[in-house]
Motif scaffolding. Structure first.
Motif, short mmCIF file in Angstrom:
data_model
loop_
_atom_site.label_atom_id
_atom_site.label_comp_id
_atom_site.label_asym_id
_atom_site.label_seq_id
_atom_site.Cartn_x
_atom_site.Cartn_y
_atom_site.Cartn_z
N VAL A 47 -5.85 7.34 -28.78
CA VAL A 47 -7.04 6.54 -29.11
C VAL A 47 -7.35 5.49 -28.04
CG1 VAL A 47 -8.04 4.95 -30.77
CG2 VAL A 47 -6.75 6.92 -31.56
N PHE A 77 -0.68 -4.72 -41.07
CA PHE A 77 -1.04 -5.27 -39.76
C PHE A 77 -0.65 -6.73 -39.63
CE2 PHE A 77 -4.33 -1.87 -40.25
CZ PHE A 77 -3.65 -0.98 -39.44
N HIS A 130 1.92 2.81 -40.09
CA HIS A 130 1.65 4.24 -40.09
C HIS A 130 2.51 5.00 -41.08
CE1 HIS A 130 4.95 3.91 -37.11
NE2 HIS A 130 5.29 5.12 -37.54
N ALA A 167 -1.04 6.32 -31.26
CA ALA A 167 -2.26 5.53 -31.34
C ALA A 167 -2.72 5.12 -29.95
CB ALA A 167 -2.03 4.28 -32.19
N ILE A 224 -1.48 4.48 -46.36
CA ILE A 224 -2.62 3.83 -47.01
C ILE A 224 -3.87 4.13 -46.19
CG2 ILE A 224 -3.61 1.59 -47.62
CD1 ILE A 224 -0.74 0.54 -47.88
N PHE A 246 -13.36 6.73 -33.73
CA PHE A 246 -12.97 6.86 -32.33
C PHE A 246 -14.14 7.44 -31.54
CE2 PHE A 246 -8.75 7.72 -34.52
CZ PHE A 246 -8.51 6.37 -34.68
N SER A 271 -9.57 -2.93 -33.52
CA SER A 271 -9.59 -2.20 -34.78
C SER A 271 -9.35 -0.71 -34.59
CB SER A 271 -10.91 -2.45 -35.51
OG SER A 271 -11.97 -1.92 -34.77
N TYR A 272 -9.62 -0.20 -33.36
CA TYR A 272 -9.36 1.23 -33.14
C TYR A 272 -7.87 1.54 -33.28
CZ TYR A 272 -14.08 1.92 -31.35
OH TYR A 272 -15.43 2.01 -31.23
N PHE A 324 -7.62 13.78 -36.90
CA PHE A 324 -6.57 12.92 -36.35
C PHE A 324 -5.44 12.60 -37.35
CE2 PHE A 324 -4.81 8.79 -35.20
CZ PHE A 324 -4.44 9.01 -33.89
N HIS A 359 -14.53 8.59 -28.59
CA HIS A 359 -14.36 9.71 -27.68
C HIS A 359 -14.06 11.01 -28.41
CE1 HIS A 359 -10.50 8.00 -28.61
NE2 HIS A 359 -9.89 9.08 -28.17
N ARG A 369 -5.72 -0.24 -34.89
CA ARG A 369 -5.34 -0.44 -36.29
C ARG A 369 -5.74 0.77 -37.11
NH1 ARG A 369 -6.42 -6.67 -37.95
NH2 ARG A 369 -4.55 -7.45 -36.95
N ALA A 370 -6.96 1.26 -36.84
CA ALA A 370 -7.43 2.43 -37.59
C ALA A 370 -6.48 3.59 -37.35
CB ALA A 370 -8.84 2.79 -37.15
N ALA A 371 -6.10 3.80 -36.09
CA ALA A 371 -5.22 4.92 -35.78
C ALA A 371 -3.90 4.78 -36.52
CB ALA A 371 -4.98 5.00 -34.28
N LYS A 372 -3.37 3.55 -36.55
CA LYS A 372 -2.09 3.36 -37.23
C LYS A 372 -2.24 3.56 -38.73
CE LYS A 372 -0.43 0.07 -33.89
NZ LYS A 372 -0.11 -1.35 -33.74
N SER A 373 -3.35 3.06 -39.27
CA SER A 373 -3.53 3.23 -40.70
C SER A 373 -3.68 4.70 -41.07
CB SER A 373 -4.74 2.44 -41.19
OG SER A 373 -5.92 3.17 -40.95
N PRO A 382 -12.32 -2.52 -29.10
CA PRO A 382 -11.93 -3.41 -30.20
C PRO A 382 -10.53 -3.06 -30.70
CG PRO A 382 -13.98 -2.26 -30.67
CD PRO A 382 -13.39 -1.62 -29.47
N PHE A 392 -12.76 0.34 -42.12
CA PHE A 392 -12.95 -0.94 -41.44
C PHE A 392 -14.41 -1.37 -41.46
CE2 PHE A 392 -9.01 0.66 -39.90
CZ PHE A 392 -8.23 -0.45 -39.66
#
Lengths: 366, 573
Positions: B487, A60, A81, B483, A85, A95, B468-469, A106, A97, B471-475, B466, A89
């Motif tokens: 998301v 990131f 992506h 993403a 890894i 997520f 971070s959502y 996902f 929703h 980022r989380a999706a990408k990670s 946020p 967080f």
């Protein structure tokens, strides 16, 4: 400081620097290598660069200089992506929703894994964190601890070899945190995954990790196993940051191999173990752990140092007593004693003799 | 409650603990300590608080009620109100009711007689054109017919006036009529009123005195007294004159003749000289009647013999009407029921449909243009975002007219955009694009004007997602697009919903911009409403169109609530 021989390392940072504004470096010359299966914690105060390192590893943030390698291959230019890894967080980032099962599904869907396979993996991952019955819930219907378990399951469900955790337990209460610390380490060892864990909680770092990297000012101050870190801090920052610590300022008078003689600012002369000092005449900080100091110095034997001290404060803490003393001109010298049968409770104003063994007394940089 | 010395365990009365225990045992309503149901007790405790809260909002509530809800309610009520017809033409409405419209024949003398009377009164009060205008909405031409009739109608029964006056000059005097018909009390009252009126002059505004007839007159001479009362009222309120000094309308003479023809015994009411006067007049008019009202109207205009006119009057005689709503739906009320109007007159259906789909197009363009801007606003560093926010808000600080006129400059045939396209050789000079005075113009200008209403709710929702959502999706392995789409986008949907409702509802009722840049095909239903309010003055139809628009918006809101759920709409936080 860190072993740069990173030939067979699983994760390696090589001379990595990071600057956000082009003026100051947030990460300065970071070198780090991790073998496969290791649980490494990055510990440090906020602003020390530990989270930036984690974000660079996750993809990131990009390194301003230097290389980050995964399994020997540079990953600087691989988007997050494609790095494969897993990441947990601080605020879980579930997520909102999607249901728990959809959250777990996902990463599998984007990897184009078939439906039946997906379901099996999701079930396994949920069972792993003891959340098997919660697949149909929404994240908002779960408690903090439960959300954290789901976040963990989601980071593990696509079977990554490397998992990053960014202060994952920061928002939980103490008891929950302790039980989850235990679970996370167990899981990591069971699955044989490599974990990079970021925290500012030193207890967490010490109890969970194989090795701890202590960060300050954009550098790793010390990278070592928890016991080494605690018992043999290499500099005064690490000594101060990890556990409680008494410091006394002084100057090196003599130095010969494993021992040195230090003249304290108050004039007393003591023996110490030189760790981070080079020359005679240099200023030094003497570091002694509170639990290594005895109020009854005879018990330590003839090698022990003794100093006169005046009791300033006595605090009853249940299993231990904390006594604040005035030693060598400093008022904040703490001594911890176990609450043994017949242990004397000192009164403020009383004068006592305290002592410690020279090897517990480390002469560090000032 | 109970004896203070009693042990708490033995207290059998209502204590909090006992109440809870009882409630649990009987699973009845939970009771408060004094035995009243807990709900009631809570309501009582909260009432004071509620009253205070109500007191705080009361000023605004009253303000809105007076300045907003009541006027709008009254305006909307006009869409069904038809009071003007039965109020102005009461006799006609009653008389025409029994007429059979399907006969194809003009109605009876009685109906024409009623119309003459109503029109004379209405003309005296100068309101006959109003009812003409009202009926003109339903059948074109009635307005001028009524105006014309108003001019001539006071001559109804003129031959009878002449005959009466020829028989005795006393008939020319208003005072003759007053002393003939009214009580002495009224006579003295009206004389005083007249004196005061003369003294004050033109600004005299005392209401006229109601005529009081002598005993038995109203039963025996119904038409005469009815007409004379109206006459007295009209000259009293309009001119400040009393019937003592004015010669009555010819219709009053005619009425007296008709009453005495219908009921010859009524002559017994008069005594002495007065009786002689009346007998003299009756002798003079011997054989003149019955008066041909129909012929009189035919003379004014042959149109009055058309059954269509009377049909319209019959259909729209009630105090309430569905006529406006039917017109608004391109339909009309005929004696055979509701029918669609001829194809070339159907405009409102098209207009409503156009308003809907153009508002949808505008909403959609706003989403497309606003989404990226809102995203930037929510994700840029604060300083940059603030500058951008000012740019977004800037239009709010500029007059709507200025912005719309700017579009006129940009979009017109010889405007900036066309010039640029010609200069770039994209279009030829001969076929410049028609960007204004059509639907394109309206959509372009209104998208620009309503854009902030989309961006602001979107921004406030995006601000709460946020980073971070993503980022989380990408990670977890998602590409940037996945993403975003799986998301980020679903979480921004409440913002899209809020923005869309806002923009759509604003667009559907927009007036100024379509008026200026819309031309013929780019106007909305609201422009038509405005036309009826300010130009055609058909407020009833305007109200009906407005009511339909309001109902449409509410229906869409309801539909939206069912599909998306209004709880999912966020304007912030």
């Amino acid at each position: 400081m860190a072993d740069t021989a990173s030939g067979d390392a699983f994760v390696a940072f090589e001379r990595v620097q990071k600057s956000y504004d082009g003026e100051t470096l947030v990460v300065k010359d970071l070198n780090l290598s991790m073998p496969k299966g290791e649980f490494l914690t990055m510990l440090g105060p906020s602003g020390s660069g530990k989270t930036t390192c984690l974000m660079m590893l996750a993809g990131f943030e990009t390194a301003t200089h230097g290389e980050i390698k995964l399994e020997g291959k540079p990953i600087n230019n691989i988007p997050p992506h494609k790095r494969g890894i897993g990441m947990v967080f601080q605020n879980y980032a579930l997520f909102p929703h999607m249901t728990v099962a959809e959250n777990l599904s996902f990463p599998l869907e984007v990897r184009k894994i078939g439906k039946s396979d997906r379901e099996a993996k999701i079930k396994r991952a949920l069972d792993m964190v003891q959340m098997g019955d919660f697949g149909g819930r929404r994240p908002a219907q779960l408690s903090g601890g439960q959300q954290q378990r789901i976040a963990l399951a989601r980071a593990l469900v696509f079977e990554p070899e490397l998992v990053l955790m960014d202060e994952p337990l920061g928002a939980l209460d103490k008891q929950l945190r302790e039980s989850l610390q235990f679970e996370i380490t167990n899981l990591a060892h069971e699955l044989g995954i490599t974990v990079v864990y970021v925290t500012h909680d030193q207890t967490e770092a010490l109890t969970m990790s194989d090795r701890v990297a202590v960060f300050d000012d954009g550098r790793i101050q010390q990278l070592a196993a928890p016991d080494v870190l605690y018992e043999s801090p290499e500099n005064s920052f690490v000594a101060q940051f990890i556990g409680e610590n008494n410091t006394l300022g002084g100057r090196i008078k003599q130095k010969s191999g494993e021992t040195c003689v230090v003249e304290l600012d108050s004039g007393e002369v003591i023996d110490a173990k030189p760790v981070n000092v080079k020359e005679v005449g240099e200023r030094t900080l003497i570091s002694i752990r509170p639990e290594r100091v005895e109020i009854d110095p005879e018990a330590l034997g003839p090698d022990a140092h003794t100093l006169k001290a005046e009791v300033k404060e006595f605090i009853y803490m249940g299993d231990t007593f904390r006594t604040r003393l005035s030693v060598a001109g400093k008022d904040d010298f703490i001594v911890k004693t176990r609450n043994r049968a017949g242990q004397a409770r000192l009164q403020p104003g009383q004068t006592v003799h305290i002592g410690w063994l020279p090897q517990d007394c480390r002469a560090l940089d000032a | 409650m109970t004896d203070a010395t009693a042990s708490p365990d033995k207290v059998t009365g209502p204590t909090p603990d006992n109440a809870i225990r009882d409630a649990e045992r009987e699973s009845g309503p939970m009771l408060a300590a004094d035995g009243t149901p807990l709900k009631k007790s809570l309501a009582r405790a909260q009432r004071r608080q509620k009253m205070r809260a109500l007191g705080l909002v009361a000023p605004l509530l009253i303000f809105i009620l007076i300045t907003f809800i009541i006027p709008i309610g009254q305006m909307l009520f006009r869409s069904v109100e038809n009071q003007i017809v039965p109020d102005t033409l009461p006799r006609t409405v009653e008389a025409v009711e029994s007429w059979d419209a399907s006969s194809g024949e003009p109605p009876s003398q009685e109906v024409y007689s009623a119309m003459a009377r109503d029109l004379v009164v209405a003309e005296g009060l100068k309101i006959h054109t109003r009812v003409g205008s009202r009926l003109n909405y339903e059948a074109a031409g009635l307005s001028s017919l009524f105006r014309q009739a108003g001019r001539d109608v006071d001559e109804t029964g003129e031959p009878f006036l002449d005959a009466f006056e020829e028989s005795n000059e006393a008939w020319e005097e208003g005072s003759t009529w007053v002393s003939l018909l009214t009580t002495e009390e009224y006579q003295s009252e009206i004389a005083e009123w007249q004196a005061r009126s003369d003294e004050v002059g033109r600004s005299f505004d005392e209401p006229a005195v109601d005529v009081a007839y002598r005993e038995g007159f109203e039963e025996a001479l119904p038409r005469t007294t009815d007409m004379f009362s109206d006459f007295a009222y009209v000259i009293g309120s309009e001119d400040g004159e009393s019937p003592l000094e004015e010669e009555p309308w010819p219709l009053v003479y005619l009425s007296l003749y008709e009453d005495l023809e219908a009921n010859p015994e009524a002559i017994e009411l008069f005594e002495g000289e007065q009786r002689a006067l009346v007998e003299e007049a009756m002798a003079a008019t011997e054989g003149m009647g019955p008066y041909d009202y129909r012929a009189f109207f035919e003379e004014i205009d042959e149109e009055w013999l058309e059954p269509d006119i009377w049909e319209t009057l019959q259909v729209f005689s009630g105090p309430y009407t569905s006529g406006y709503f039917l017109s608004a739906a391109d339909r009309e009320l005929t004696p055979d029921g509701v029918e669609r109007v001829p194809e070339n007159e159907r405009i409102y259906g098209t207009l409503f449909l156009r308003t809907m789909y153009m508002s949808l197009a505008i909403t959609f363009s706003c989403i497309l243009l606003g989404y990226p801007v809102a995203w930037l606003l929510a994700n840029l560093p604060l300083r940059t975002a603030n500058v951008l926010m000012i740019l977004v808000l800037l239009p709010f600080w500029t007059s709507l007219l200025v912005r719309t006129s700017a579009w006129k400059v940009l979009l017109q045939n010889q405007g900036v955009i066309n010039d640029l396209l010609v200069w770039l050789n994209i279009v030829g000079d001969g076929n410049r694009l028609a960007l204004i005075n059509n639907q394109t113009g309206t959509i372009v200008a209104m998208t620009h004007i309503l854009l902030p209403f989309m961006i602001l709710p979107l921004y406030s929702v995006m601000k709460t997602i946020p980073p971070s959502y993503l980022r989380a999706a990408k990670s977890l392995g998602a590409t940037n697009w996945t993403a975003f789409w799986r998301v980020y986008f679903p979480q921004s949907v409440p913002g899209i919903g809020a923005g869309s409702i806002l923009v759509f509802i604003l667009a559907i009722g927009y007036y100024i911009t379509p008026e200026i840049v819309g031309g013929e095909d780019g106007v909305f239903i609201s422009n038509r409403i405005a036309y009826h309010i300010s130009t055609s003055l058909n407020w009833g139809l305007a109200a009906a169109l407005g009511s339909i628009l309001l109902a449409l918006v509410l229906a869409l809101y309801w539909l939206y609530d069912r599909i998306v759920g209004i709880d999912n709409v966020k304007l912030g936080g």
